[in-house]
Motif scaffolding. Structure first.
Motif, PDB file in Angstrom:
ATOM      1  N   ARG A 309     -65.667 -32.145 -26.244  1.00 36.73           N
ATOM      2  CA  ARG A 309     -66.267 -30.822 -26.042  1.00 36.73           C
ATOM      3  C   ARG A 309     -65.016 -29.020 -26.786  1.00 36.73           C
ATOM      4  NH1 ARG A 309     -66.430 -33.602 -20.680  1.00 36.73           N
ATOM      5  NH2 ARG A 309     -64.448 -32.770 -20.020  1.00 36.73           N
ATOM      6  N   ALA A 312     -66.470 -28.010 -29.877  1.00 39.01           N
ATOM      7  CA  ALA A 312     -68.047 -27.948 -29.500  1.00 39.01           C
ATOM      8  C   ALA A 312     -67.695 -26.083 -29.577  1.00 39.01           C
ATOM      9  CB  ALA A 312     -68.985 -28.599 -28.924  1.00 39.01           C
ATOM     10  N   VAL A 313     -66.701 -26.192 -28.997  1.00 43.74           N
ATOM     11  CA  VAL A 313     -66.034 -24.719 -28.584  1.00 43.74           C
ATOM     12  C   VAL A 313     -65.567 -24.003 -29.434  1.00 43.74           C
ATOM     13  CG1 VAL A 313     -65.286 -22.801 -27.258  1.00 43.74           C
ATOM     14  CG2 VAL A 313     -65.987 -25.049 -25.642  1.00 43.74           C
ATOM     15  N   ARG A 314     -64.504 -24.251 -30.484  1.00 38.27           N
ATOM     16  CA  ARG A 314     -63.938 -23.968 -31.078  1.00 38.27           C
ATOM     17  C   ARG A 314     -64.936 -24.124 -32.585  1.00 38.27           C
ATOM     18  NH1 ARG A 314     -58.209 -26.199 -32.467  1.00 38.27           N
ATOM     19  NH2 ARG A 314     -58.112 -25.035 -29.771  1.00 38.27           N
ATOM     20  N   TYR A 315     -65.762 -25.226 -32.406  1.00 44.96           N
ATOM     21  CA  TYR A 315     -66.737 -24.659 -33.593  1.00 44.96           C
ATOM     22  C   TYR A 315     -67.798 -24.273 -33.476  1.00 44.96           C
ATOM     23  CZ  TYR A 315     -63.205 -27.426 -36.320  1.00 44.96           C
ATOM     24  OH  TYR A 315     -62.378 -27.767 -37.217  1.00 44.96           O
ATOM     25  N   ARG A 316     -68.538 -23.080 -32.340  1.00 48.03           N
ATOM     26  CA  ARG A 316     -70.053 -22.942 -31.775  1.00 48.03           C
ATOM     27  C   ARG A 316     -69.790 -21.617 -32.885  1.00 48.03           C
ATOM     28  NH1 ARG A 316     -69.676 -21.846 -26.089  1.00 48.03           N
ATOM     29  NH2 ARG A 316     -68.535 -20.748 -26.864  1.00 48.03           N
ATOM     30  N   SER A 317     -71.225 -21.839 -33.431  1.00 48.45           N
ATOM     31  CA  SER A 317     -71.360 -20.957 -34.339  1.00 48.45           C
ATOM     32  C   SER A 317     -71.574 -19.235 -33.564  1.00 48.45           C
ATOM     33  CB  SER A 317     -73.202 -20.492 -34.944  1.00 48.45           C
ATOM     34  OG  SER A 317     -73.258 -19.800 -35.599  1.00 48.45           O
ATOM     35  N   GLU A 318     -71.226 -18.024 -34.042  1.00 52.68           N
ATOM     36  CA  GLU A 318     -71.021 -16.794 -33.775  1.00 52.68           C
ATOM     37  C   GLU A 318     -72.852 -16.000 -32.801  1.00 52.68           C
ATOM     38  OE1 GLU A 318     -68.711 -15.505 -31.633  1.00 52.68           O
ATOM     39  OE2 GLU A 318     -67.407 -17.323 -32.624  1.00 52.68           O
ATOM     40  N   ASN A 319     -73.881 -16.937 -33.846  1.00 52.55           N
ATOM     41  CA  ASN A 319     -75.172 -16.232 -34.085  1.00 52.55           C
ATOM     42  C   ASN A 319     -76.239 -17.187 -32.658  1.00 52.55           C
ATOM     43  OD1 ASN A 319     -74.746 -14.783 -36.098  1.00 52.55           O
ATOM     44  ND2 ASN A 319     -75.383 -16.780 -37.098  1.00 52.55           N
TER      45      ASN A 319
END
Length: 319
Positions: A309, A312-319
């Motif tokens: 988790r 996933a937060v760290r690599y979540r796309s800004e788009n």
């Protein structure tokens, strides 16, 4: 066969001094009667040996007699050069001595055996350390080795992983072991025989007093028992996991063979695998990524889920 046995008998007497017919028979794995015949053959060939009767008797060579005959076969000469590790000798401060010994051994060999020994050094190289990580710094190795040779006690200031992280202890150095490129000292101390990593020795102070190794102690036997105990303590738990074929391959298991469990229809395999601890298994299973799913223990499953988790937060796309 007999010629080789006669050479061995001669070298035994040369290196050990007086030996009884019974002792020679045990060393040569022949009968006492055969030893009698071999001794007669050597005497007939002009070898200056004689026998003494009585409880303290036995066979011996005339004082001062030495043979230049090495008795080495081609395979024995190859093994002698193969076993001599230049790096190890240099670590112990014996690099020059090893080079000189090899020159003397080479000079004593017949021409054919010299060629065999030379081919060993041309075609085989032993490099003990592993691939990953720099070699350990062991500035006190020579001093430790000197204490082992002299059978003198030392006081160690030693760094360890648990508190207190640095301790001082008087120990009696029994021997050194080189394992996977790392030096270990086997030594007796207040709490019995222990193993110390030489690269963790912070300071070493030689002592004047000599010591005697306990009766029955053998370095090789101790090390084998130490390794067996280490392996027994290494995996104290197990995890229930699901593995893809790639995960099983990377984990080094073969479904239906190593695990005894065939893959299910989707190609995944469920199995129980040994683990050292939750902390250690957490890192090891994360390396497999999506190729593994941990089912049990619940603590390990939750640790990996929490890490996933966070990733996933760290690599979540800004788009």
């Amino acid at each position: 066969m007999r010629a080789s046995r006669l050479v061995t008998l001669l070298l035994l007497l040369q290196n050990r001094g007086r030996m009884t017919a019974r002792q020679l028979a045990e060393e040569l794995e022949v009968s006492v009667r055969t030893v009698y015949r071999d001794v007669e053959a050597l005497a007939a060939a002009g070898i200056p040996l004689y026998g003494e009767a009585g409880h303290e008797g036995g066979y011996r060579l005339v004082d001062g007699y030495r043979t230049r005959l090495t008795g080495l076969t081609a395979e024995e000469a190859q093994a002698a050069f193969l076993a001599a590790l230049p790096g190890t000798a240099a670590d112990l401060g014996l690099g020059e001595a090893l080079a000189a010994a090899q020159l003397k051994l080479r000079a004593a060999l017949p021409a054919e055996l010299r060629a065999h020994a030379g081919r060993i050094q041309e075609r085989f190289l032993l490099d003990a350390p592993g691939w990953y990580g720099d070699p350990d710094e062991t500035p006190h190795l020579a001093a430790v080795a000197a204490a082992v040779w002299a059978r003198r006690a030392v006081v160690l200031r030693y760094r360890r992983w648990r508190a207190p992280e640095e301790i001082e202890r008087r120990v009696e150095p029994y021997g050194l072991v080189l394992k996977a490129g790392r030096w270990y000292l086997v030594a007796g101390g207040p709490s019995g025989t222990r193993t110390y990593r030489v690269d963790q020795v912070v300071e070493l102070t030689p002592q004047e007093e000599e010591f005697t190794v306990p009766d029955g102690f053998g370095l090789a036997a101790y090390w084998q028992a130490y390794l067996a105990d280490f392996r027994a303590r290494l995996h104290t738990g197990e995890a229930l996991v699901r593995l893809t074929p790639e995960g099983a391959r990377r984990l080094g298991v073969t479904p239906g063979v190593t695990l005894g469990v065939p893959p299910v229809e989707d190609g995944w395999t469920q199995a129980r695998v040994p683990i050292e601890s939750v902390d250690h298994a957490h890192g090891e299973f994360l390396r497999l990524g999506a190729e593994v799913e941990v089912l049990e223990p619940a603590e390990l499953r939750e640790r990996i889920a929490a890490t996933a988790r966070a990733l996933a937060v760290r690599y979540r796309s800004e788009n």
